[in-house]
Design a protein around this motif. Sequence first.
Motif, mmCIF file in Angstrom:
data_model
loop_
_atom_site.group_PDB
_atom_site.id
_atom_site.type_symbol
_atom_site.label_atom_id
_atom_site.label_comp_id
_atom_site.label_asym_id
_atom_site.label_seq_id
_atom_site.Cartn_x
_atom_site.Cartn_y
_atom_site.Cartn_z
ATOM 1 N N ASP A 22 9.910 4.085 -14.087
ATOM 2 C CA ASP A 22 9.268 5.397 -14.213
ATOM 3 C C ASP A 22 7.779 5.293 -14.480
ATOM 4 N N GLU A 23 7.223 4.089 -14.424
ATOM 5 C CA GLU A 23 5.801 3.936 -14.708
ATOM 6 C C GLU A 23 4.995 4.601 -13.596
ATOM 7 N N PRO A 24 4.050 5.506 -13.954
ATOM 8 C CA PRO A 24 3.303 6.229 -12.908
ATOM 9 C C PRO A 24 2.281 5.352 -12.174
ATOM 10 N N ASP A 25 1.852 4.235 -12.786
ATOM 11 C CA ASP A 25 0.828 3.400 -12.152
ATOM 12 C C ASP A 25 1.409 2.354 -11.195
ATOM 13 N N ASN A 26 2.718 2.202 -11.153
ATOM 14 C CA ASN A 26 3.320 1.217 -10.247
ATOM 15 C C ASN A 26 3.195 1.678 -8.787
ATOM 16 N N LYS A 27 2.901 0.737 -7.918
ATOM 17 C CA LYS A 27 2.800 1.026 -6.481
ATOM 18 C C LYS A 27 3.759 0.110 -5.713
ATOM 19 N N ILE A 28 4.446 0.719 -4.743
ATOM 20 C CA ILE A 28 5.426 -0.016 -3.924
ATOM 21 C C ILE A 28 4.839 -0.195 -2.505
ATOM 22 N N PHE A 29 4.978 -1.419 -2.002
ATOM 23 C CA PHE A 29 4.510 -1.737 -0.648
ATOM 24 C C PHE A 29 5.660 -2.420 0.104
ATOM 25 N N ILE A 30 5.703 -2.196 1.464
ATOM 26 C CA ILE A 30 6.633 -2.894 2.353
ATOM 27 C C ILE A 30 5.789 -3.795 3.278
ATOM 28 N N LEU A 31 6.169 -5.072 3.349
ATOM 29 C CA LEU A 31 5.449 -6.037 4.183
ATOM 30 C C LEU A 31 6.404 -6.611 5.237
ATOM 31 N N ALA B 91 10.938 -8.461 -3.448
ATOM 32 C CA ALA B 91 12.348 -8.450 -3.040
ATOM 33 C C ALA B 91 12.418 -8.559 -1.512
ATOM 34 N N LEU B 92 13.391 -9.320 -1.035
ATOM 35 C CA LEU B 92 13.603 -9.505 0.396
ATOM 36 C C LEU B 92 14.545 -8.423 0.897
ATOM 37 N N LEU B 93 14.046 -7.609 1.817
ATOM 38 C CA LEU B 93 14.875 -6.538 2.371
ATOM 39 C C LEU B 93 15.602 -6.972 3.656
ATOM 40 N N GLU B 94 14.929 -7.754 4.468
ATOM 41 C CA GLU B 94 15.504 -8.110 5.780
ATOM 42 C C GLU B 94 14.901 -9.425 6.238
ATOM 43 N N ALA B 95 15.714 -10.259 6.870
ATOM 44 C CA ALA B 95 15.222 -11.537 7.394
ATOM 45 C C ALA B 95 15.858 -11.786 8.765
ATOM 46 N N GLY B 96 15.044 -12.231 9.660
ATOM 47 C CA GLY B 96 15.533 -12.535 11.013
ATOM 48 C C GLY B 96 14.860 -13.792 11.555
ATOM 49 N N ARG B 97 15.043 -14.054 12.839
ATOM 50 C CA ARG B 97 14.447 -15.251 13.438
ATOM 51 C C ARG B 97 12.947 -15.057 13.536
ATOM 52 N N GLY B 98 12.219 -15.758 12.682
ATOM 53 C CA GLY B 98 10.764 -15.746 12.744
ATOM 54 C C GLY B 98 10.108 -14.579 12.024
ATOM 55 N N PHE B 99 10.857 -13.819 11.291
ATOM 56 C CA PHE B 99 10.203 -12.704 10.568
ATOM 57 C C PHE B 99 11.012 -12.403 9.289
ATOM 58 N N GLY B 100 10.362 -11.638 8.402
ATOM 59 C CA GLY B 100 10.995 -11.168 7.171
ATOM 60 C C GLY B 100 10.322 -9.895 6.686
ATOM 61 N N VAL B 101 11.140 -9.013 6.144
ATOM 62 C CA VAL B 101 10.617 -7.750 5.589
ATOM 63 C C VAL B 101 10.750 -7.840 4.056
ATOM 64 N N PHE B 102 9.636 -7.628 3.369
ATOM 65 C CA PHE B 102 9.599 -7.769 1.909
ATOM 66 C C PHE B 102 9.134 -6.447 1.263
ATOM 67 N N MET B 103 9.632 -6.242 0.096
ATOM 68 C CA MET B 103 9.203 -5.079 -0.713
ATOM 69 C C MET B 103 8.593 -5.624 -2.017
#
Length: 489
Positions: free
Chosen positions: A386-395, A425-437
């Motif tokens: 619930d911290e208001p200063d936290n920011k979430i990014f998807i890479l 955190a790792l959201l998705e992983a495939g051949r040659g790529f990965g989606v991170f949060m």
Amino acid sequence: MKRYTRLYTDKNITLIKYFLSYFIILSMLFLGFFFAVRIQLNNIYFKNLNEQTDKRLNTIMEQLENNLIGVNQVQSMLTRDINLVLFRYKNEDWYGYQAAQRMSEYTVSNSFIDTIVYADYRRGSIFSSGKHVYEKEGIYYIYTGTHYLPFPIHEYTDSNSGQLVYLSDKTSGLLIYLPYNSNNENYSIFYVISANELMSVLESSFFTGIESICLMTPEHQLVSGINKEALLPYLDSMETEPGPHKLNGEETMFLYSGIPGGLSLVALSSNKAILAQVNLAFRNTYLILVLLASFGVILILFSMRLTYWPLHQLLTRMVDKPQPGRSYVEQIDDAFNTAISENKVLQNKLDKYRVSMQKSILDSIVSDNNNAEINRFLNIDQFFSDEPDNKIFILKITSPQKKIFVPEEVMDFLDNSLPDENSCALLEAGRGFGVFMINYPGIERNKDEVVCLLMSDYCQDTGCRAAVSNAASSPLEIPSLYENVMLAD
């Protein structure tokens, strides 16, 4: 009105009756105690007062006797004084002057003497060390300050002892001491007693409990004393026998004789002063008790207002149906225990709901990804803070074609680069790529730039490509961030 009406119920009326009955009994006991103490104090104090009065009056008698002895000593020295002896036989002014000077010196040396009067019968001359005195037809007239009082000295010359003679009229009086052998064929010497010194002797033994002390003539005429008015009602029925005479339950008359000239020392003692003090102390004590009782009642009501009333209000709010047979604390404790149990159950439900919500959010992103190897990297509790200063990014990071992509290396790099551990955190992983949060905490304002620079440095070192979403503070925006980064890639 309901609150006041409750005071007049049968139960409260009975309570008030019991209270009044006990209060009346307690007041009667208190009054009885007061009168018992009053009687005992009266007896003890009255006995002590009589003893003290007797001692004080005996002291006065001794002082009067000592003062008269001093006057007799002056008389003895005067009769042998050479100046007076020579004056009797030599009719010269010088010896008369010397005789008057010697009389003045004797007057000054004895404070009990106001004036010494020397009357020479042979020459018809009178010497006085103080008051003006003249003689007419054998009677001496002594000036009091306003008029003259006659002193027929020949009426007292036949006594074989010293005498105190009281001269008085309606306005003033003088006490004369005529020593034994003060009169012969040629001269007479008598003394005017100092009224101030006599009053000082009487006042020296005056104390609380004695209403009056006076010198009295055989004719019951008061010579000098303190508070003469208190003795006036008893003069006509005055006892003649020396000693204490009880007049009533509160007053005692003391009579002492043996003073030259038939004078007596009389005193009136009374225990009215101590009884008045006892009555005053009782009245003040009773008023103080009433005030303390009133203050106690107010204090109890105020304490109930601070303790009982809030407890009662809390009980009515927490318990629907209070049980009359149980204490308020027990019922409130049971209510708190019930509420704590319900809160635990509710908290468990909320935790389950939170986990379900998190999984639903992630499932909406990676619904087709059920790889256990990827799921073990998911640690996303910090993303739902619930911290208001936290920011979430998807890479989304894509490696070159001939290079093997290892998600753990990317996660280690991000964890070491970001302020907090387990921020990735790792959201998705495939051949040659990965989606991170990633979760970026802190109060920095340029977090977008920092993440972009971080990815730029990583790509330069590894040759990978990276797509970065915009920032969001709510975990509910994670699906839109995921879609955003996919479009950017």
